[in-house]
Design an enzyme around this catalytic site. Structure first.
Site, PDB file in Angstrom:
ATOM      1  N   SER A   1      -7.634   3.820   9.241  1.00 19.52           N
ATOM      2  CA  SER A   1      -8.356   3.866   7.969  1.00 19.52           C
ATOM      3  C   SER A   1      -7.631   3.004   6.919  1.00 19.52           C
ATOM      4  O   SER A   1      -8.241   2.141   6.264  1.00 19.52           O
ATOM      5  CB  SER A   1      -8.441   5.335   7.514  1.00 19.52           C
ATOM      6  OG  SER A   1      -8.733   5.443   6.155  1.00 19.52           O
TER       7      SER A   1
ATOM      8  N   HIS B   1       0.845  -1.199   0.000  1.00 18.96           N
ATOM      9  CA  HIS B   1       0.000   0.000   0.000  1.00 18.96           C
ATOM     10  C   HIS B   1       0.872   1.236   0.000  1.00 18.96           C
ATOM     11  O   HIS B   1       1.818   1.349   0.772  1.00 18.96           O
ATOM     12  CB  HIS B   1      -0.911   0.020   1.240  1.00 18.96           C
ATOM     13  CG  HIS B   1      -1.788   1.230   1.279  1.00 18.96           C
ATOM     14  ND1 HIS B   1      -2.992   1.292   0.613  1.00 18.96           N
ATOM     15  CD2 HIS B   1      -1.618   2.432   1.863  1.00 18.96           C
ATOM     16  CE1 HIS B   1      -3.528   2.477   0.801  1.00 18.96           C
ATOM     17  NE2 HIS B   1      -2.710   3.192   1.558  1.00 18.96           N
TER      18      HIS B   1
ATOM     19  N   ARG C   1     -14.577  12.914   8.099  1.00 26.71           N
ATOM     20  CA  ARG C   1     -13.298  13.544   8.476  1.00 26.71           C
ATOM     21  C   ARG C   1     -12.925  14.635   7.484  1.00 26.71           C
ATOM     22  O   ARG C   1     -12.385  15.676   7.849  1.00 26.71           O
ATOM     23  CB  ARG C   1     -12.195  12.482   8.526  1.00 26.71           C
ATOM     24  CG  ARG C   1     -12.275  11.588   9.760  1.00 26.71           C
ATOM     25  CD  ARG C   1     -11.395  10.377   9.609  1.00 26.71           C
ATOM     26  NE  ARG C   1     -10.011  10.728   9.379  1.00 26.71           N
ATOM     27  CZ  ARG C   1      -9.145   9.962   8.701  1.00 26.71           C
ATOM     28  NH1 ARG C   1      -9.511   8.803   8.209  1.00 26.71           N
ATOM     29  NH2 ARG C   1      -7.901  10.353   8.541  1.00 26.71           N
TER      30      ARG C   1
ATOM     31  N   LYS D   1      -8.628  -1.393   5.661  1.00 26.37           N
ATOM     32  CA  LYS D   1      -8.880  -1.874   4.300  1.00 26.37           C
ATOM     33  C   LYS D   1      -7.913  -3.004   3.943  1.00 26.37           C
ATOM     34  O   LYS D   1      -8.269  -3.955   3.257  1.00 26.37           O
ATOM     35  CB  LYS D   1      -8.773  -0.711   3.311  1.00 26.37           C
ATOM     36  CG  LYS D   1      -9.970   0.235   3.443  1.00 26.37           C
ATOM     37  CD  LYS D   1      -9.834   1.505   2.646  1.00 26.37           C
ATOM     38  CE  LYS D   1      -8.917   2.490   3.293  1.00 26.37           C
ATOM     39  NZ  LYS D   1      -9.089   3.879   2.964  1.00 26.37           N
TER      40      LYS D   1
ATOM     41  N   ASP E   1     -15.115   2.792   7.303  1.00 28.80           N
ATOM     42  CA  ASP E   1     -14.054   3.736   6.942  1.00 28.80           C
ATOM     43  C   ASP E   1     -14.551   4.710   5.883  1.00 28.80           C
ATOM     44  O   ASP E   1     -14.246   5.904   5.932  1.00 28.80           O
ATOM     45  CB  ASP E   1     -12.824   2.981   6.429  1.00 28.80           C
ATOM     46  CG  ASP E   1     -11.799   3.958   5.874  1.00 28.80           C
ATOM     47  OD1 ASP E   1     -11.318   4.793   6.656  1.00 28.80           O
ATOM     48  OD2 ASP E   1     -11.524   3.919   4.663  1.00 28.80           O
TER      49      ASP E   1
END
Ligand code: URA
Length: 434
Positions: free
Chosen positions: A183, A82, A168, A187, A161
């Site tokens: 967050s 990621h 947010r 995922k 999320d």
């Protein structure tokens, strides 16, 4: 339990218990807790922070708010990667086939571009015919057959999320390390990987502008991953200037192919080899980083990584001939060079501004509904440290007139020698005293 009591507890510096966190996430996802109470809670977290244990519990609760992917049908250690997002960041397009070519199964879900940052799914869609949606059976079969499948994020992955992130965004609570970490990691956990390599970008074009905060975010995410039984590693990488030289969708695919072909820009290849080496070690293919690095360089040099990319493109509906002949990928109608107004050395290139320029040309979206123009973008001809002569080209804009005019009339008028290109030219800072 009453939400007002939980908000007060956090506001006053208390530590929330597992059942309190699960209750909040469940209640908010189901619509029982209203936005105004969740906003107050998020602000309390923003101001007071969370312990590691609370952050892990929040991550797990968000991951379990929707579908948890079961990848047990895929053989081997599934390693995910990621990136926290950047400009010119096409690392997934390179790293995924590279590690797959040495036997690491990559079952990856990726996102679309956000603001000035690009997204892997948009880039892959620059390949005509490429399908970013597969059935679960196709997904598993492709990973077992060619070690790689890459799809868009499923709508029901970590829905808590999704809702919390939107809130947010409008309540000034995005830049909070426990909230960002939970967050992102929720995922990854829901997507079913056994091991995770995180590429935390730091610099002007990144979410984390300085090294101290980037390190703190990286350490928090690594602790969360490990506490939840996932082997997790983070790499901090530079996003002060764009990565590589291409910013755009088709052009980034072309640049990724150049790296997979054993060439491409040094900075991009270096980051990709580092990320891929960690993935290959976590995947159990190599005993250590050095062995992985050597093996992966060979996979680039031998054409094995490029071959895996071609098989992956074909398996998901694209034409593998484009991998051998990337010049066939979409190209814009016009090239507009940006000349240097004076001689000197490039001291800095503001990655965020370059990313915004590419977005305004049509490579990204101004609103969620916008269609992307895969052909447009920016090519950097100079990078930090390069010498420039007066009038030399700093960058080239790849422009499609009609789309540009539709998306941003002021920008269309100004492209060429007007304020738009002057503003982009100013994102290159030149130093004259070296
Ligand atoms: N990316 C995410 O997925 N979540 C954040 O909070 C920030 C960046």
């Amino acid at each position: 339990m009453r939400m007002v009591d939980v908000i007060q507890k956090k506001r006053d510096g208390g530590t929330l218990a597992k059942d309190e966190i699960e209750w909040i996430v469940r209640g908010y996802t189901q619509g029982d807790i209203p936005d105004y109470q969740m906003s107050a809670f998020l602000m309390a977290v923003y101001l007071v922070g969370m312990t590691d244990e609370e952050t892990s519990q929040l991550t797990l609760a968000m991951a379990h708010s929707g579908e948890m992917l079961d990848l047990s049908g895929i053989h081997g250690v599934k390693v995910d990667k990621h990136s926290t997002g950047g400009v010119g960041d096409k690392t997934s397009l390179i790293v995924a086939p590279l590690v797959a070519s040495v036997g690491v199964p990559v079952a990856k879900m990726s996102g679309r571009g956000l603001g000035h940052t690009g997204g892997t799914i948009d880039k892959l869609e620059a390949i005509p015919g490429f399908r970013v949606e597969l059935t679960k059976e196709e997904f598993v079969r492709h990973v077992n057959d060619i070690k790689l499948a890459l799809v868009g994020q499923s709508g029901n992955l970590a829905p808590a999320d999704k809702k919390m992130y939107a809130l947010r965004d409008v309540t000034a609570t995005v830049s909070c390390i426990p909230l960002i970490a939970s967050s992102i990691m929720s995922k990854k956990i829901a997507a079913g990987a056994d091991a995770i390599v995180l590429d935390v970008k730091v610099g002007a074009g990144a979410f984390m502008k300085d090294l101290a905060h980037a390190r703190q975010l990286a350490e928090t995410m690594v602790r969360i991953g490990r506490s939840l039984g996932r082997r997790t590693i983070a790499v901090l990488s530079d996003m002060d200037q764009p990565l590589g030289t291409e910013i755009g969708n088709a052009s980034e695919v072309r640049e990724a192919i150049a790296v997979l072909n054993g060439g491409g820009p040094d900075d991009l290849r270096t980051v990709c080899l580092a990320l891929a080496s960690h993935m290959a070690v976590l995947g159990g293919v190599y005993p250590d980083f050095e062995a992985a690095h050597t093996g992966l360089q060979q996979a680039l040099a031998s054409g094995a990584a490029l071959e895996t990319f071609a098989r992956f493109v074909a398996a998901q509906g694209g034409d593998p001939e484009l991998v051998r002949r990337p010049e066939l990928l979409p190209r814009a109608e016009r090239e507009v060079p940006l000349p240097a107004a004076s001689a000197g050395f490039i001291e800095a290139i503001d990655a965020e501004k370059v990313g915004l320029a590419a977005m305004l040309l049509g490579a990204g979206r101004l609103t969620k509904e916008d269609a992307i123009d895969y052909a447009v973008g920016v090519t950097l001809r100079k990078k930090v440290g390069d010498r420039v002569e007066l009038g030399e080209t700093l960058a080239v804009l790849h422009v499609n007139g009609a789309k540009e005019a539709r998306r941003s009339p002021c920008c269309a008028r100004r492209t060429g020698s007007g304020p738009f290109s002057r503003r982009l030219t100013r994102s290159f800072t030149k130093s004259y005293n070296r």
